[in-house]
Design a protein around this motif. Structure first.
Motif, short mmCIF file in Angstrom:
data_model
loop_
_atom_site.label_atom_id
_atom_site.label_comp_id
_atom_site.label_asym_id
_atom_site.label_seq_id
_atom_site.Cartn_x
_atom_site.Cartn_y
_atom_site.Cartn_z
N ASN A 216 0.82 -1.22 0.00
CA ASN A 216 0.00 0.00 0.00
C ASN A 216 0.85 1.26 0.00
N ILE A 217 2.02 1.18 -0.62
CA ILE A 217 2.92 2.33 -0.72
C ILE A 217 3.32 2.51 -2.19
N PRO A 218 2.91 3.57 -2.85
CA PRO A 218 2.07 4.67 -2.32
C PRO A 218 0.65 4.21 -2.01
N GLU A 219 -0.10 5.09 -1.38
CA GLU A 219 -1.47 4.79 -0.97
C GLU A 219 -2.31 4.31 -2.15
N ARG A 220 -2.89 3.11 -2.00
CA ARG A 220 -3.71 2.54 -3.07
C ARG A 220 -5.16 2.32 -2.63
N GLY A 221 -5.47 2.78 -1.44
CA GLY A 221 -6.85 2.67 -0.96
C GLY A 221 -7.23 1.31 -0.43
N PHE A 222 -6.22 0.49 -0.12
CA PHE A 222 -6.53 -0.83 0.43
C PHE A 222 -7.06 -0.70 1.85
N GLY A 223 -8.09 -1.47 2.17
CA GLY A 223 -8.62 -1.50 3.52
C GLY A 223 -7.86 -2.49 4.39
N LEU A 274 -5.75 -3.15 -6.59
CA LEU A 274 -5.02 -4.21 -7.27
C LEU A 274 -4.65 -3.81 -8.70
N LEU A 275 -5.55 -3.07 -9.37
CA LEU A 275 -5.23 -2.58 -10.71
C LEU A 275 -4.05 -1.60 -10.65
N ASP A 276 -4.04 -0.77 -9.61
CA ASP A 276 -2.94 0.18 -9.44
C ASP A 276 -1.64 -0.53 -9.14
N LEU A 277 -1.73 -1.60 -8.32
CA LEU A 277 -0.55 -2.37 -7.96
C LEU A 277 0.05 -3.04 -9.20
#
Length: 277
Positions: A216-223, A274-277
């Protein structure tokens, strides 16, 4: 955050800090020499094409993830208290180095912790520094690790350089605009480690440790449940976290009845991240 408590701070005399830093630097040079010998001869003993060496901090993170995974299965919460972590950490190091005494008490559930720790390393195509030490002992006689540093020295290095804290998994800032030079200097080691984690994942896509550190780095909005859901998906498919994530994304991109994930798939609630990752 995965820790349930804090360690009370204490202050050292500047002279003591200087001596400690000098000793750690000397031990670090010996450990680097050991790793260089390992790199030259590791292919004789390991079948894996790419192997990542875990330093002290990463060893501690692997243990933390292993214990949190066990607690998740037993109590439903992916967390571990700092006191439990440190107790198992010290016991793990002494046991792997054959330095336990008759007075040492084995922590509750330790056998499962050790098994999960080793499985995590194996699954990630990784070895820790104690594994490196043992592998070097099986190389040529001139590669005897004791000639470089003793088991006690390695133990002191591991205990002296690992730094458990509440912020082990806190996101690093994505921007350093208007930050003071002092703040940037403090961030440099964390950012350097973050870059290394990304590089490790590029070299070794099976490294669950590297994926956990950059998740989650950078912030990806994962809960809070994102990592656990991905871990379960990886276990079900008997693959790594990264490959489980990329497999899910590919199925989304392909679409269609034969490929699209079910709407009930727990990972569907983490699609954007996940798409961002």
């Amino acid at each position: 955050h995965m820790y349930g408590s804090e360690v009370p701070g204490f202050k050292m005399h500047p002279r003591d800090v200087s001596v400690w830093a000098r000793d750690m630097d000397s031990l670090q040079q010996k450990v680097l020499q050991l790793i260089r010998r390992f790199r030259k001869g590791w292919c004789q003993f390991l079948e894996r094409e790419r192997t990542t060496v875990c330093g002290a901090d990463n060893m501690l993170i692997v243990l933390q993830l292993a214990m949190a995974e066990i607690n998740k299965e037993s109590h439903g919460e992916f967390s571990v208290t700092l006191s439990e972590l440190l107790l198992s950490w010290k016991h793990l190091l002494r046991e792997k180095l054959d330095l336990l005494s008759e007075l040492d008490v084995t922590p509750d559930g330790y056998e499962n912790v050790r098994k999960t720790y080793e499985a995590f390393l194996s699954r990630s195509n990784s070895v820790d520094l104690i594994d490196v030490y043992k592998i070097c002992a099986n190389l040529k006689p001139e590669s005897d690790p004791a000639a470089i540093l003793s088991k006690v020295e390695l133990l002191n290095f591991l205990l002296g350089t690992s730094k458990p804290s509440e912020d082990s998994f806190s996101p690093a800032p994505t921007s350093l605009v208007k930050e003071s030079n002092q703040t940037i200097a403090k961030l440099a080691p964390a950012l350097r480690k973050l870059l290394c984690d990304y590089l490790h994942l590029l070299v070794n896509s099976k490294s669950d440790l590297a994926l956990a550190c950059i998740f989650n780095i950078p912030e990806r909005g994962f809960g809070k449940t994102a990592f656990t859901d991905l871990r379960h998906a990886a276990c079900n498919k008997q693959t790594s976290l990264y490959l489980a994530a990329t497999s899910f994304v590919r199925c989304l991109e392909l679409g269609g009845k034969g490929y699209a994930p079910s709407d009930k798939d727990p990972l569907m609630q983490h699609v954007k991240g996940l798409l961002d990752l």
